[in-house]
Design an enzyme around this catalytic site. Structure first.
Site, PDB file in Angstrom:
ATOM      1  N   GLY A  21      -3.971   5.091   1.340  1.00 43.41           N
ATOM      2  CA  GLY A  21      -2.905   5.150   2.340  1.00 43.41           C
ATOM      3  C   GLY A  21      -1.525   5.228   1.705  1.00 43.41           C
ATOM      4  O   GLY A  21      -1.390   5.611   0.549  1.00 43.41           O
ATOM      5  N   HIS A  39      -0.579  13.571  -1.430  1.00 39.48           N
ATOM      6  CA  HIS A  39      -1.854  13.447  -0.704  1.00 39.48           C
ATOM      7  C   HIS A  39      -2.038  14.621   0.262  1.00 39.48           C
ATOM      8  O   HIS A  39      -3.126  15.168   0.394  1.00 39.48           O
ATOM      9  CB  HIS A  39      -1.873  12.163   0.141  1.00 39.48           C
ATOM     10  CG  HIS A  39      -1.835  10.891  -0.648  1.00 39.48           C
ATOM     11  ND1 HIS A  39      -0.752  10.052  -0.648  1.00 39.48           N
ATOM     12  CD2 HIS A  39      -2.757  10.314  -1.457  1.00 39.48           C
ATOM     13  CE1 HIS A  39      -1.005   9.001  -1.399  1.00 39.48           C
ATOM     14  NE2 HIS A  39      -2.211   9.135  -1.920  1.00 39.48           N
ATOM     15  N   LYS A  94      -2.443  13.011 -11.375  1.00 43.59           N
ATOM     16  CA  LYS A  94      -1.538  11.940 -11.832  1.00 43.59           C
ATOM     17  C   LYS A  94      -2.381  10.786 -12.393  1.00 43.59           C
ATOM     18  O   LYS A  94      -2.036  10.185 -13.389  1.00 43.59           O
ATOM     19  CB  LYS A  94      -0.632  11.441 -10.706  1.00 43.59           C
ATOM     20  CG  LYS A  94       0.392  10.434 -11.232  1.00 43.59           C
ATOM     21  CD  LYS A  94       1.494  10.190 -10.253  1.00 43.59           C
ATOM     22  CE  LYS A  94       1.071   9.288  -9.138  1.00 43.59           C
ATOM     23  NZ  LYS A  94       0.784   7.910  -9.585  1.00 43.59           N
TER      24      LYS A  94
END
Ligand code: PAF
Length: 281
Positions: free
Chosen positions: A31, A37, A149
Site C-alpha cells: 500500500g 506502483h 528498486k
C-alpha cells in the site's frame, strides 16, 4: 474494481474468472501507493486479462517495530488510485487472515541474503519470501510484477520461486523516479521538507559515482561515493556496495561481460531510503 478481504472470497471469484482461460497479472504491494506502483499495474493490465493488486503491510518482514508502526497506511487513497489505473481486483487481508498461525517456514537463501538488505535487516527476506509465496498460492497469477528498486528482493523472490517450483513469470520493472531523480517510494511521504529537498542527491551522487567508476576500482568508487554522502551531515549511509548483479556478492574488479550494480541504503531525516544503479551492464 472489487476489493476482497478474505482469501476464500477472492479464490472463488478468481476461479470463476479464470474458467474462461483469462490470464492474471499480480502486483503485490504494502500500500501507500505511488506512481511507481501504478506503472506496474498499467504494465500488468497491458499484458494480462485481469490485474490483482494485494495491499498488505506484512508484519513479519519488519525487523524494526518502529518502522512497522510508522509504515504509511492509506487504503482509501490506494483504492481510488488503483481504480483509475485500471486494476480489477484488490486483495487487502487482515494480518490474522494471512497468518492464522505463526508462520514456521524458514528459507535458506545462502549468500544472496547475507549482504546488503539481508545483512542489515535480519529476517526481512524470510518474511518477504513467506508472504509472497502465500500470495502466489492464493492468486495463482501467470505473471507477477516487481520494481527493481528492491533489486535484492527480486533476486530472493526469483530463488524462492525456483526452490518452491512455482509456475509464475516474474516481470522486473525499472525504477520510476520523480522529475528530480528521487526513486519513488512509499517512505518518501515521511520525509520532512528539508530532507525531501536533499533526497535527490542520492541519485545524483549515484550517477556521479558511475562516472568516477570509469577511472576507479570498485572499492575506490565505493569510498568516493561514501565520502560524498558523508560530506552532507543530514545523510547517514548504512551501506553502499558495488556487487555482481547476478550473485549480489561485492566485486573487487570490473570484468568484461559481468554486470555490476551499485546499491545504497541511507538514512535521511530518520527515514531509511534505498536506491540502485547499474554501473556495468
Ligand atoms: O516490495 C514490497 O512492497 C513488499 O516487500 C512485498 C513484495 C509486497 C511483500 O510484502
Amino acid at each position: 474494481m472489487i476489493v476482497f478481504n478474505k482469501i476464500a472470497d477472492l479464490r472463488s471469484y478468481l476461479q470463476q474468472q479464470t474458467e474462461d482461460n483469462k490470464t492474471t497479472g499480480f502486483v503485490p504491494t504494502m500500500g501507500a501507493l505511488h506512481e511507481g506502483h501504478l506503472s506496474l499495474v498499467r504494465r500488468a493490465k497491458a499484458e494480462n486479462d485481469l490485474v490483482v493488486v494485494s495491499i498488505f503491510v506484512n508484519p513479519i518482514q519488519f525487523n524494526n517495530q518502529d518502522d512497522l508502526l510508522k509504515y504509511p497506511r492509506t487504503l482509501d487513497q490506494d483504492v481510488a488510485m488503483l481504480t483509475s489505473a485500471g486494476c480489477d481486483i484488490v486483495f487487502a487481508p487482515e494480518v490474522n487472515e494471512m497468518y492464522p498461525d505463526k508462520p514456521k517456514e524458514h528459507y535458506d537463501f545462502g549468500n544472496l541474503e547475507t549482504v546488503m538488505e539481508g545483512h542489515f535487516r535480519p529476517g526481512h527476506f524470510n518474511g518477504v519470501a513467506v508472504v509472497v509465496k502465500r500470495l502466489f498460492e492464493i492468486v495463482e497469477p501467470e505473471r507477477a510484477y516487481f520494481g527493481e528498486k528492491d533489486f535484492q528482493q527480486l533476486a530472493i523472490i526469483r530463488r524462492m520461486v525456483e526452490m518452491e517450483n512455482i509456475q509464475v513469470q516474474l516481470v522486473p520493472c525499472s525504477i520510476v523516479r520523480e522529475p528530480d531523480g528521487l526513486a519513488m517510494s512509499s517512505r518518501n511521504m515521511r520525509l520532512d521538507p528539508k530532507s525531501r529537498s536533499l533526497a535527490p542527491k542520492i541519485f545524483a551522487i549515484l550517477l556521479e559515482g558511475k562516472k568516477m567508476s570509469q577511472q576507479l576500482s570498485p572499492k575506490a568508487t565505493e569510498d568516493w561515493v561514501l565520502s560524498q554522502f558523508e560530506s552532507i551531515t543530514e545523510f547517514t549511509p548504512e551501506y553502499f556496495t558495488i556487487s555482481d548483479a547476478v550473485t549480489l556478492q561485492p566485486i573487487k574488479q570490473w570484468e568484461e561481460g559481468r554486470s555490476a550494480i551499485a546499491c545504497i541504503a541511507i538514512y535521511l531525516g530518520g527515514v531509511r531510503l534505498i536506491d540502485n544503479l547499474m554501473y556495468r551492464s
